[in-house]
Design a protein around this motif. Sequence first.
Motif, PDB file in Angstrom:
ATOM      1  N   GLU A  15       0.828  -1.209   0.000  1.00  0.00           N
ATOM      2  CA  GLU A  15       0.000   0.000   0.000  1.00  0.00           C
ATOM      3  C   GLU A  15       0.857   1.253   0.000  1.00  0.00           C
ATOM      4  N   THR A  16       1.915   1.233   0.781  1.00  0.00           N
ATOM      5  CA  THR A  16       2.799   2.395   0.836  1.00  0.00           C
ATOM      6  C   THR A  16       3.492   2.596  -0.503  1.00  0.00           C
ATOM      7  N   LYS A  17       3.943   1.496  -1.128  1.00  0.00           N
ATOM      8  CA  LYS A  17       4.581   1.608  -2.441  1.00  0.00           C
ATOM      9  C   LYS A  17       3.614   2.182  -3.468  1.00  0.00           C
ATOM     10  N   ARG A  18       2.383   1.688  -3.465  1.00  0.00           N
ATOM     11  CA  ARG A  18       1.399   2.199  -4.424  1.00  0.00           C
ATOM     12  C   ARG A  18       1.125   3.681  -4.206  1.00  0.00           C
ATOM     13  N   MET A  19       1.016   4.087  -2.935  1.00  0.00           N
ATOM     14  CA  MET A  19       0.770   5.491  -2.635  1.00  0.00           C
ATOM     15  C   MET A  19       1.940   6.352  -3.116  1.00  0.00           C
ATOM     16  N   LEU A  20       3.170   5.890  -2.858  1.00  0.00           N
ATOM     17  CA  LEU A  20       4.332   6.660  -3.283  1.00  0.00           C
ATOM     18  C   LEU A  20       4.443   6.707  -4.804  1.00  0.00           C
ATOM     19  N   GLN A  21       4.029   5.636  -5.496  1.00  0.00           N
ATOM     20  CA  GLN A  21       4.031   5.654  -6.958  1.00  0.00           C
ATOM     21  C   GLN A  21       3.004   6.652  -7.486  1.00  0.00           C
ATOM     22  N   ARG A  22       1.822   6.711  -6.854  1.00  0.00           N
ATOM     23  CA  ARG A  22       0.806   7.682  -7.278  1.00  0.00           C
ATOM     24  C   ARG A  22       1.290   9.106  -7.068  1.00  0.00           C
ATOM     25  N   GLN A  23       2.069   9.316  -6.019  1.00  0.00           N
ATOM     26  CA  GLN A  23       2.580  10.656  -5.734  1.00  0.00           C
ATOM     27  C   GLN A  23       3.801  10.999  -6.585  1.00  0.00           C
ATOM     28  N   GLY A  24       4.321  10.006  -7.312  1.00  0.00           N
ATOM     29  CA  GLY A  24       5.466  10.266  -8.173  1.00  0.00           C
ATOM     30  C   GLY A  24       6.797  10.145  -7.471  1.00  0.00           C
ATOM     31  N   GLN A  25       6.822   9.596  -6.271  1.00  0.00           N
ATOM     32  CA  GLN A  25       8.077   9.463  -5.542  1.00  0.00           C
ATOM     33  C   GLN A  25       8.789   8.154  -5.864  1.00  0.00           C
ATOM     34  N   LEU A  26       8.071   7.177  -6.435  1.00  0.00           N
ATOM     35  CA  LEU A  26       8.657   5.913  -6.858  1.00  0.00           C
ATOM     36  C   LEU A  26       8.311   5.677  -8.314  1.00  0.00           C
ATOM     37  N   ASP A  27       9.237   5.037  -9.046  1.00  0.00           N
ATOM     38  CA  ASP A  27       8.899   4.665 -10.416  1.00  0.00           C
ATOM     39  C   ASP A  27       8.216   3.305 -10.413  1.00  0.00           C
ATOM     40  N   LYS A  28       7.918   2.768 -11.590  1.00  0.00           N
ATOM     41  CA  LYS A  28       7.167   1.516 -11.688  1.00  0.00           C
ATOM     42  C   LYS A  28       7.905   0.332 -11.072  1.00  0.00           C
ATOM     43  N   SER A  29       9.233   0.352 -11.086  1.00  0.00           N
ATOM     44  CA  SER A  29       9.991  -0.770 -10.533  1.00  0.00           C
ATOM     45  C   SER A  29      10.103  -0.702  -9.012  1.00  0.00           C
ATOM     46  N   GLY A  30       9.692   0.388  -8.419  1.00  0.00           N
ATOM     47  CA  GLY A  30       9.754   0.531  -6.967  1.00  0.00           C
ATOM     48  C   GLY A  30      10.967   1.274  -6.481  1.00  0.00           C
ATOM     49  N   GLU A  31      11.796   1.741  -7.407  1.00  0.00           N
ATOM     50  CA  GLU A  31      12.990   2.512  -7.042  1.00  0.00           C
ATOM     51  C   GLU A  31      12.602   3.980  -6.863  1.00  0.00           C
ATOM     52  N   PRO A  32      13.342   4.692  -6.017  1.00  0.00           N
ATOM     53  CA  PRO A  32      13.029   6.120  -5.847  1.00  0.00           C
ATOM     54  C   PRO A  32      13.163   6.865  -7.163  1.00  0.00           C
ATOM     55  N   ALA A  33      12.195   7.694  -7.444  1.00  0.00           N
ATOM     56  CA  ALA A  33      12.210   8.483  -8.676  1.00  0.00           C
ATOM     57  C   ALA A  33      13.191   9.628  -8.511  1.00  0.00           C
ATOM     58  N   ALA A  34      13.634  10.157  -9.649  1.00  0.00           N
ATOM     59  CA  ALA A  34      14.554  11.291  -9.606  1.00  0.00           C
ATOM     60  C   ALA A  34      13.835  12.482  -8.991  1.00  0.00           C
ATOM     61  N   PRO A  35      14.476  13.134  -8.047  1.00  0.00           N
ATOM     62  CA  PRO A  35      13.804  14.269  -7.396  1.00  0.00           C
ATOM     63  C   PRO A  35      13.588  15.410  -8.379  1.00  0.00           C
ATOM     64  N   VAL A  36      12.433  16.032  -8.255  1.00  0.00           N
ATOM     65  CA  VAL A  36      12.086  17.178  -9.084  1.00  0.00           C
ATOM     66  C   VAL A  36      12.481  18.421  -8.324  1.00  0.00           C
ATOM     67  N   LYS A  37      13.302  19.239  -8.966  1.00  0.00           N
ATOM     68  CA  LYS A  37      13.741  20.465  -8.306  1.00  0.00           C
ATOM     69  C   LYS A  37      12.611  21.480  -8.331  1.00  0.00           C
ATOM     70  N   SER A  38      12.290  22.011  -7.169  1.00  0.00           N
ATOM     71  CA  SER A  38      11.239  23.020  -7.116  1.00  0.00           C
ATOM     72  C   SER A  38      11.847  24.400  -7.315  1.00  0.00           C
ATOM     73  N   VAL A  39      11.074  25.267  -7.876  1.00  0.00           N
ATOM     74  CA  VAL A  39      11.511  26.630  -8.135  1.00  0.00           C
ATOM     75  C   VAL A  39      11.121  27.477  -6.933  1.00  0.00           C
TER      76      VAL A  39
END
Length: 100
Positions: free
Chosen positions: A4-28
């Motif tokens: 459930e936590t993995k799915r939530m983090l994937q929906r939020q864009g913090q994890l990619d499909k393989s479950g690895e951390p996604a590249a951080p998006v730099k905020s302006v």
Amino acid sequence: MNRETKRMLQRQGQLDKSGEPAAPVKSVPAQARSKADPARRGGIKKYFNDVKSELKKVKWPSRQDVVSYSSLVFVVLVLVIAFIFGLNLVFSKLVFFLFK
């Protein structure tokens, strides 16, 4: 980390499909955003002009409507107060009768 936590983090864009951390998006920073988009900044005069134009679009009730709705609310309020007073009186008499 459970599914459930993995799915939530994937929906939020913090994890990619393989479950690895996604590249951080730099905020302006906020200051850079405001400088980059000057059309959004209009000042206090524009703000009040916008408020005035929006208030012109509101369909205001007539005086007769306000009076009738206010009277209805007052009558219902009096009825509810009378009902609660009656219940309080009945239950207090019942409690005094039972513990007498």
